[in-house]
Design a protein around this motif. Structure first.
Motif, PDB file in Angstrom:
ATOM      1  N   ASN A  22       0.810  -1.223   0.000  1.00 47.03           N
ATOM      2  CA  ASN A  22       0.000   0.000   0.000  1.00 47.03           C
ATOM      3  C   ASN A  22       0.840   1.268   0.000  1.00 47.03           C
ATOM      4  O   ASN A  22       0.381   2.317  -0.467  1.00 47.03           O
ATOM      5  N   ILE A  23       2.048   1.198   0.560  1.00 42.61           N
ATOM      6  CA  ILE A  23       2.849   2.416   0.745  1.00 42.61           C
ATOM      7  C   ILE A  23       4.194   2.395   0.035  1.00 42.61           C
ATOM      8  O   ILE A  23       4.984   3.331   0.165  1.00 42.61           O
ATOM      9  N   SER A  24       4.456   1.341  -0.750  1.00 41.43           N
ATOM     10  CA  SER A  24       5.766   1.212  -1.396  1.00 41.43           C
ATOM     11  C   SER A  24       5.754   1.771  -2.810  1.00 41.43           C
ATOM     12  O   SER A  24       4.762   1.641  -3.535  1.00 41.43           O
TER      13      SER A  24
ATOM     14  N   TYR B  17       9.697  -2.627   3.922  1.00 46.15           N
ATOM     15  CA  TYR B  17       8.534  -2.306   4.752  1.00 46.15           C
ATOM     16  C   TYR B  17       7.826  -3.574   5.229  1.00 46.15           C
ATOM     17  O   TYR B  17       7.333  -3.636   6.361  1.00 46.15           O
ATOM     18  N   SER B  18       7.770  -4.576   4.373  1.00 46.25           N
ATOM     19  CA  SER B  18       7.117  -5.826   4.752  1.00 46.25           C
ATOM     20  C   SER B  18       7.836  -6.474   5.937  1.00 46.25           C
ATOM     21  O   SER B  18       7.193  -6.932   6.898  1.00 46.25           O
ATOM     22  N   ILE B  19       9.150  -6.496   5.892  1.00 42.50           N
ATOM     23  CA  ILE B  19       9.940  -7.077   6.982  1.00 42.50           C
ATOM     24  C   ILE B  19       9.778  -6.263   8.258  1.00 42.50           C
ATOM     25  O   ILE B  19       9.572  -6.813   9.350  1.00 42.50           O
ATOM     26  N   LEU B  20       9.835  -4.937   8.140  1.00 45.50           N
ATOM     27  CA  LEU B  20       9.713  -4.072   9.317  1.00 45.50           C
ATOM     28  C   LEU B  20       8.322  -4.188   9.957  1.00 45.50           C
ATOM     29  O   LEU B  20       8.191  -4.254  11.182  1.00 45.50           O
ATOM     30  N   ILE B  21       7.295  -4.225   9.116  1.00 47.98           N
ATOM     31  CA  ILE B  21       5.922  -4.359   9.627  1.00 47.98           C
ATOM     32  C   ILE B  21       5.747  -5.708  10.315  1.00 47.98           C
ATOM     33  O   ILE B  21       5.128  -5.801  11.382  1.00 47.98           O
TER      34      ILE B  21
END
Length: 280
Positions: free
Chosen positions: A222-224, A233-237
């Motif tokens: 959604n935000i990339s 972002y996927s890893i951080l989330i």
């Protein structure tokens, strides 16, 4: 592990960190969540969310096969069945029929039902019911090392096959024209999914493992703006949701897996709302 425990107690001097089972769970979360974050991006990119869910729900059948053959290690029967079942589903997926999802759903439902019937015979299903939501707090040092090995294998596969998988997700004909062995790469990918799903179910749970795979990647999408951000972002989330879910479940005395899913879901809806801002 005593050295790692000491480091965790020093870096994170919280009340919940004084228990060994919480330290093990925390270490496991730091391995499982980025693993799911990485794998989830591949699954979402290749439109395989339904596939991974069908695979996860077939875990009971793998256990049932082990019970029928008298195996004491049902994890082994789960993994073997999952690999065979994944390759079978992948074959169905490649048929490219209009009703592929329906066919996969039918076979997945049938396999799951057969497993449940076998395991429930004689009223013995209660001993397997804990697999529905999992229990990350029960993980042992040996199992953490096994997860670490899976994590290394996943990273190596990601480095080797990411570009190929990305080409497959864009256009399989184009991938073939560039010399990519489409069937081989696709089969290796589904085998990896099968291994990770089956070896994680004990701690994550059958009902929610697909959500943990999909939600961080979906939120990240959604935000990339590019593939690098998408994976980061996927890893951080995934890590943030995992750690916060573990801590909240400790203080609220709730199941860890579902708590993590709730946090991941909140993040997903937040990124969905904020998407127009990031996509400008």
């Amino acid at each position: 592990m005593s050295v790692i425990y000491h480091i965790l107690e020093t870096v994170l001097p919280f009340e919940w960190m004084q228990y060994d089972f919480m330290k093990n769970a925390f270490i496991a979360i730091l391995i499982i969540t980025p693993l799911f974050g990485i794998l989830g991006t591949m699954i979402v990119n290749n439109r395989m969310a339904f596939f991974s869910e069908a695979l996860g729900h077939s875990a009971f059948t793998g256990i049932a096969v082990g019970v029928l053959f008298g195996l004491t290690n049902t994890t082994l029967s789960m993994v073997i069945f999952a690999i065979v079942f994944a390759l079978f589903l992948n074959r169905i997926k490649r048929l490219n029929t209009v009703s592929t999802d329906t066919i996969i759903s039918v076979f997945a439902s049938l396999a799951t039902s057969i497993g449940l019937v076998i395991l429930s015979k004689g009223g013995n299903f209660s001993k397997y019911s804990n697999l529905l939501v999992g229990d990350i707090l029960s993980i042992t040092t040996k199992e953490i090392l096994m997860l670490l090995g899976i994590f290394v294998v996943t990273i190596l596969f990601w480095l080797f096959a990411f570009n190929k998988l990305h080409a497959l997700s864009v256009n399989q004909s184009l991938a073939k024209s560039r010399g990519i062995r489409v069937v081989l790469i696709d089969n290796l990918f589904v085998v990896l999914i099968a291994l990770i799903v089956m070896l994680s179910i004990k701690w994550v749970g059958i009902l929610i493992i697909n959500a943990l795979l999909i939600l961080p990647a979906a939120a990240s999408r959604n935000i990339s703006d590019d593939m690098r951000e998408y994976h980061l972002y996927s890893i951080l989330i995934a890590i943030f949701s995992g750690v916060l879910g573990l801590v909240l479940s400790y203080y609220n005395s709730t199941a860890t897996g579902p708590t993590i899913v709730i946090i991941s879901s909140i993040i997903f809806f937040a990124t969905l709302i904020c998407r127009p801002i990031f996509k400008k």
